[in-house]
Enzyme design. Structure first.
Site, PDB file in Angstrom:
ATOM      1  NE  ARG A  97      -3.958   5.080   6.646  1.00 50.95           N
ATOM      2  CZ  ARG A  97      -2.615   4.907   6.792  1.00 50.95           C
ATOM      3  NH1 ARG A  97      -2.219   4.107   8.242  1.00 50.95           N
ATOM      4  NH2 ARG A  97      -1.741   5.376   5.877  1.00 50.95           N
ATOM      5  CE  LYS A 132       8.803   4.814   7.927  1.00 49.07           C
ATOM      6  NZ  LYS A 132       8.202   3.493   7.851  1.00 49.07           N
ATOM      7  CE  LYS A 137       8.351   9.524   7.859  1.00 48.26           C
ATOM      8  NZ  LYS A 137       7.766   9.092   6.532  1.00 48.26           N
ATOM      9  CD  GLU A 141       4.864   3.795   5.709  1.00 49.96           C
ATOM     10  OE1 GLU A 141       6.019   3.059   5.664  1.00 49.96           O
ATOM     11  OE2 GLU A 141       3.972   3.540   6.413  1.00 49.96           O
ATOM     12  CG  ASN A 165       2.642   0.746   4.446  1.00 52.68           C
ATOM     13  OD1 ASN A 165       3.309   1.035   5.549  1.00 52.68           O
ATOM     14  ND2 ASN A 165       1.741   1.722   4.034  1.00 52.68           N
ATOM     15  CB  SER A 192      -4.212  -3.363   7.894  1.00 50.06           C
ATOM     16  OG  SER A 192      -3.794  -2.211   8.412  1.00 50.06           O
ATOM     17  NE  ARG A 244      -2.139   1.784   3.440  1.00 52.65           N
ATOM     18  CZ  ARG A 244      -1.972   1.579   4.621  1.00 52.65           C
ATOM     19  NH1 ARG A 244      -2.714   0.507   5.066  1.00 52.65           N
ATOM     20  NH2 ARG A 244      -1.188   2.276   5.503  1.00 52.65           N
ATOM     21  CD  GLU A 276       7.215   0.059   7.916  1.00 54.28           C
ATOM     22  OE1 GLU A 276       6.260   0.353   7.573  1.00 54.28           O
ATOM     23  OE2 GLU A 276       8.379   0.491   7.315  1.00 54.28           O
ATOM     24  N   GLY A 277       4.158   0.823  11.660  1.00 52.41           N
ATOM     25  CA  GLY A 277       3.294   0.870  12.631  1.00 52.41           C
ATOM     26  C   GLY A 277       2.743   1.891  13.231  1.00 52.41           C
TER      27      GLY A 277
END
Ligand code: ADP
Ligand code: MG
Length: 474
Positions: A450, A305, A364, A144, A146, A151, A125, A368-369
């Site tokens: 989002r 990253k 960064k 970024e 993923n 998800s 994604r 992740e997450g």
């Protein structure tokens, strides 16, 4: 752009009524999450948080994001096959970051043994924000990509139906008809099914590698059900189950307690906290196996990253995608400024610039997450502390994207209904399957929007900061 629903956002009575309808509709549509109190049971569930109103998204940027997705699929796939590039790019990072180093060790180990499976399945994604220029025009900027456990491809399809209803309740029937259909879970399942088919065993199952804490199970169930609808069996296992039940036969076929596994679909495995010694062993077993891995460890590394930052260097995309000048141009057009903090003059210079003007940047780490990046004063303090130490190289710097906020309501269980200034992040799902050197599937599979309140610099839906949304193209 900020003015899309100006007439309704301030009408308290209409908003209250619409919000009540919206929450019930979300529950009916299956926009669900387990609760923090009972994350591993479905007896009591909540609705997954979402916006009351669909957020405005510039149509041209939305189309640009879809148009570049197949290019990003190609790029991730190319990086994952380029040992020299991964080795060079991650050399400094793995000296400073243990987690990336351990992933890299497994990568080298499986290459040395020789890969048992020529089929590769990628589900990614690519996430973007809309950077607002001084003249008020917005530009698409990648945040970024993923490459593991991306998800909300399931739950996001439920949100559009709810927003269509909300707009009608608010007297905006015409606008409601403009909301786009969107079902990434179907596209993800198509990719998994293709990989399963190429694996070539009717009896073998797809294994979802899942977390210990499974709040977001309904999102995963959307993909599972699509697979069952195609008569493909699915099992859900954790790393510790793999450690206890997993084995390889002489040709490295993967078995879980006697059940053959064709595809391993990771929805876990991207944060260091997941791994103890046993779970690292389980990961190695999966990577060595003949099962198709989504992603394989090389593709996970392609999503770091550090790789993202090196891809932005002049000439790098051309080397990785020779013969694809148009894809290169489309990809590059989405890049924000990205900067290496490797030891040396280049890193010294950008570190000094960021310390002097921290609000221009995001710092960064290789994580992740959500919730790991540093901004503003905190960025300055950390960079000041590590600027002369090798630890610096475990981070990258990125230009901070500054989108135009819009007013919306973030609907969250047990939270008061109040208007917030919000910014959005658009994700496009990509799916591809490669067999040997031949790409047999390469698609954009749908989108995710989002949205979060502007006061939160960082954090996703799972982290409790962002909520699900639907793009309203303007
Ligand atoms: P993670 O892997 O933790 O999701 P991201 O790079 O996606 O890391 O960053 C997490 C969040 O931080 C994003 O969802 C976004 O809200 C914010 N963010 C990341 N990079 C930038 C940026 N360059 N400018 C503004 N916000 C950013
Ligand atoms: Mg992210």
């Amino acid at each position: 752009m900020a003015a899309a629903w100006q007439d309704v956002v301030r009408d308290a009575a209409a908003v209250r009524e619409a919000a009540a309808v919206a929450v019930d509709a979300a529950l009916l549509a299956g926009g669900l999450m387990r609760t923090g109190e009972q994350p591993n049971a479905s007896d009591v569930v909540n609705y997954a948080p979402f916006t009351l109103l669909p957020s405005p998204v510039p149509r041209a940027l939305f189309e640009q994001a879809y148009a570049v997705q197949q290019d990003f699929n190609l790029l991730v796939d190319a990086v994952s096959q380029n040992k020299e590039f991964l080795e060079q790019t991650l050399a400094s990072t793995i000296k400073a970051d243990d987690f990336t180093a351990q992933l890299f060790r497994i990568y080298m180990q499986v290459l040395e043994e020789g890969l048992a499976q020529p089929v590769f399945l990628g589900i990614n994604r690519s996430d973007y924000m809309f950077d607002c220029g001084l003249d008020g025009t917005a530009a698409l900027r990648q945040i970024e990509i993923n490459t593991i456990a991306a998800s909300f491809g399931g739950l996001t399809s439920r949100t559009a139906d709810v927003h269509r209803l909300v707009l009608k309740v608010l007297g905006k029937t015409e606008e409601a008809s403009h909301l786009l259909p969107n079902n990434p879970a179907k596209g993800l399942a198509l990719g998994i099914a293709k990989a399963w088919e190429l694996y070539g065993s009717q009896r073998a199952v797809v294994m979802f590698l899942v977390e210990e804490v499974q709040r977001n199970i309904f999102d995963q169930r959307c993909v599972e059900i699509e697979l069952w609808n195609r008569n493909i069996g699915v099992v859900r296992k954790r790393f510790r189950d793999v450690f206890e039940q997993g084995s390889l036969d002489a040709s490295r076929r993967l078995y879980m307690d006697g059940q053959e596994v064709a595809v391993v679909y990771y929805r876990e495995g991207y944060v260091p906290q997941t791994y103890n010694q046993q779970n690292w062993e389980a990961r190695l077993l999966l990577e060595r196996s003949r099962a198709v891995k989504c992603p394989d460890i090389a593709t996970q590394l392609a999503g770091t990253k550090k790789v993202q930052q090196e891809l932005s260097r002049p000439g790098t995309l051309e080397k990785l995608l020779p013969g694809h000048p148009e894809a290169v141009a489309r990809i590059r057009a989405t890049f924000a400024g990205l900067y290496s903090l490797d030891e040396g003059e280049e890193g010294d210079r950008i570190a000094a610039t960021a310390i002097a003007d921290p609000d221009r940047f995001v710092l960064k780490p290789q994580r992740e997450g959500g919730g790991n990046n540093l901004y503003g004063e905190e960025l300055r303090e950390v960079l000041e502390k590590i600027k002369d130490s090798p630890e610096r190289t475990s981070y990258i710097l990125m230009d901070k994207i500054k989108p135009q906020p819009a007013l919306n309501y973030l609907l969250r269980a047990h939270s008061p209904l109040q208007v917030s200034e919000c910014i959005s992040e658009l994700g496009i799902f990509g799916v591809y399957v490669r067999q040997g050197q031949q790409l047999v599937l390469n698609q954009a599979a749908g989108h995710l929007l989002r949205t979060k309140a502007v006061e939160h610099a960082d954090g996703g839906v799972a982290a409790g900061v962002a909520v699900l949304d639907t793009p309203y193209l303007v």
